[in-house]
Design a protein around this motif. Structure first.
Motif, PDB file in Angstrom:
ATOM      1  N   ALA A 216       0.852  -1.186   0.000  1.00  0.00           N
ATOM      2  CA  ALA A 216       0.000   0.000   0.000  1.00  0.00           C
ATOM      3  C   ALA A 216       0.886   1.234   0.000  1.00  0.00           C
ATOM      4  N   PRO A 217       0.453   2.312  -0.639  1.00  0.00           N
ATOM      5  CA  PRO A 217       1.292   3.526  -0.678  1.00  0.00           C
ATOM      6  C   PRO A 217       1.492   4.090   0.725  1.00  0.00           C
TER       7      PRO A 217
ATOM      8  N   LEU B 179       1.354   6.630   3.597  1.00  0.00           N
ATOM      9  CA  LEU B 179       0.315   7.635   3.794  1.00  0.00           C
ATOM     10  C   LEU B 179       0.796   9.041   3.510  1.00  0.00           C
TER      11      LEU B 179
ATOM     12  N   SER C  11       1.687   9.684  -0.260  1.00  0.00           N
ATOM     13  CA  SER C  11       0.606   9.591  -1.241  1.00  0.00           C
ATOM     14  C   SER C  11      -0.479  10.642  -1.045  1.00  0.00           C
TER      15      SER C  11
ATOM     16  N   CYS D 187      -8.510   4.571   5.784  1.00  0.00           N
ATOM     17  CA  CYS D 187      -8.575   5.895   5.144  1.00  0.00           C
ATOM     18  C   CYS D 187      -9.939   6.257   4.570  1.00  0.00           C
TER      19      CYS D 187
ATOM     20  N   HIS E 248      -8.663   2.457  -0.442  1.00  0.00           N
ATOM     21  CA  HIS E 248      -7.785   3.591  -0.136  1.00  0.00           C
ATOM     22  C   HIS E 248      -6.759   3.282   0.954  1.00  0.00           C
TER      23      HIS E 248
ATOM     24  N   ARG F 147      -3.628   2.820   3.153  1.00  0.00           N
ATOM     25  CA  ARG F 147      -2.301   3.421   3.154  1.00  0.00           C
ATOM     26  C   ARG F 147      -1.452   2.755   4.228  1.00  0.00           C
ATOM     27  N   SER F 148      -0.166   2.721   3.992  1.00  0.00           N
ATOM     28  CA  SER F 148       0.776   2.165   4.957  1.00  0.00           C
ATOM     29  C   SER F 148       1.497   3.308   5.670  1.00  0.00           C
TER      30      SER F 148
END
Length: 351
Positions: free
Chosen positions: A152-153, A155, A158, A227, A249, A251-252
């Motif tokens: 995951a993108p 946080l 992104s 998110c 959605h 996010r990491s």
């Protein structure tokens, strides 16, 4: 604090099951190993297209969501991201299992486990909100323990552009644009619309830009984040639990309190209690750095407000009014954290 007027419904443009092309319905039947005999469209949520609880001829139940690029050009990629994320979630996360997908390049369909349950009632009821807040705490623990390799993108990387709403409103440019100039009339029109929405924010744009500038330093961490927690993305089960749906959605590298912060403006906008009292009493919020929370809340408010001033995306006519309601709730909360009543100039940033 009295609650703001209720937010408009969180609802997209739903299409009936029968509107799906035969090839998509046949692909769903392959996943379920039998043709669908009943389909009930589900309300709530912003994704356009089909969202239906279905039953196959063999009795197998599932939840199907499907969208075409012809309805909204961004939605197919959102569905693809949800499929990847849902399939990768560890077993301890209360989320529906992904049973199968169909992707022909135009239509994308997800076949998910049908979770028995219903969305929380809005305006929020105290007992249901208590249940959900307990579940959010448990979700935070599960996401903090999720595998570090989850794709995951990050946080803060992104969401840099997403959370630069105040900067764009002040300068009329993208965050990365060094010119910080645009057409005077267009800029003036943008500021006039902001003044209609919230005069306090319009008067204090520069402070809001400064206040939100450090949100990335505060909101990063070691957890995954959903998110997009809202009432329409939560199912209350007959057993007294809560399941979280709609995972595109993720996010990491997020702070563990980030999901709670994002959720509370929608709770307030839908008749819930004072978000400051909820956040500071919650296990995820109690240990958060106050200045970092304030900076992130300021950036979140900027996202909602700037988005609310944009034209509606295709197939999502109710999104902007809902974002406006969340923006108003987030600004009300931010003013409280700053010790500033509505209509007054802000005080000193919390430290």
């Amino acid at each position: 604090m009295s609650p703001p007027p209720p937010a408009p419904p969180a609802a997209g443009v739903r299409a009936p099951w029968e509107a799906l092309p035969a090839t998509v319905r046949e692909a769903v039947a392959e996943v379920l190993r039998a043709p669908v005999v009943t389909a009930v469209t589900q309300p709530g949520g912003f994704s356009p297209g089909v969202a239906a609880r279905v039953t196959a001829a063999g009795g197998h139940r599932a939840f199907v969501k499907a969208v075409s690029a012809d309805v909204n050009p961004d939605s197919p990629n959102i569905h693809r991201a949800e499929a990847r994320n849902t399939a990768a979630l560890p077993p301890g996360v209360p989320a529906p299992r992904l049973l199968g997908t169909h992707d022909d390049g135009t239509w994308v369909a997800l076949v998910l486990e049908d979770v028995p349950g219903r969305q929380p009632q809005v305006p929020w009821k105290d007992d249901e909100l208590t249940l959900v807040l307990d579940a959010v705490a448990a979700l935070g623990r599960a996401l903090a323990a999720a595998p570090a390799a989850f794709d995951a993108p990050p946080l803060t990387e992104s969401l840099t552009d997403t959370f630069s709403g105040w900067h764009r409103l002040l300068h009329g440019t993208d965050k990365t644009d060094s010119s910080e100039h645009d057409d005077h009339n267009a800029h003036r029109h943008r500021l006039d619309r902001l003044a209609e929405l919230d005069p306090w924010a319009a008067r204090n744009l520069r402070l809001l830009v400064e206040l939100s500038a450090t949100w990335r330093d505060a909101a990063g961490g070691d957890s995954l984040a959903h998110c997009d927690l809202r009432a329409d993305n939560i199912l209350l089960t007959p057993a007294g639990g809560a399941v979280f749906v709609d995972w595109p959605h993720v996010r990491s590298a997020a702070a563990p309190w980030f999901d709670l912060l994002l959720m509370l403006p929608s709770v307030r906008a839908q008749g819930g209690p004072d978000p400051e009292e909820v956040f500071t009493a919650h296990p995820l919020g109690r240990s958060a750095d106050p200045a970092g929370v304030t900076a992130t809340l300021a950036a979140l408010a900027g996202y909602f407000v700037a988005s609310a001033l944009e034209p509606p995306p295709p197939g999502l006519p109710t999104l902007r009014p809902f974002q406006r309601a969340q923006g108003e709730a987030a600004l009300e909360w931010l003013r409280r954290r700053l010790g500033t009543p509505p209509g007054a100039h802000p005080g000193t940033r919390l430290r």
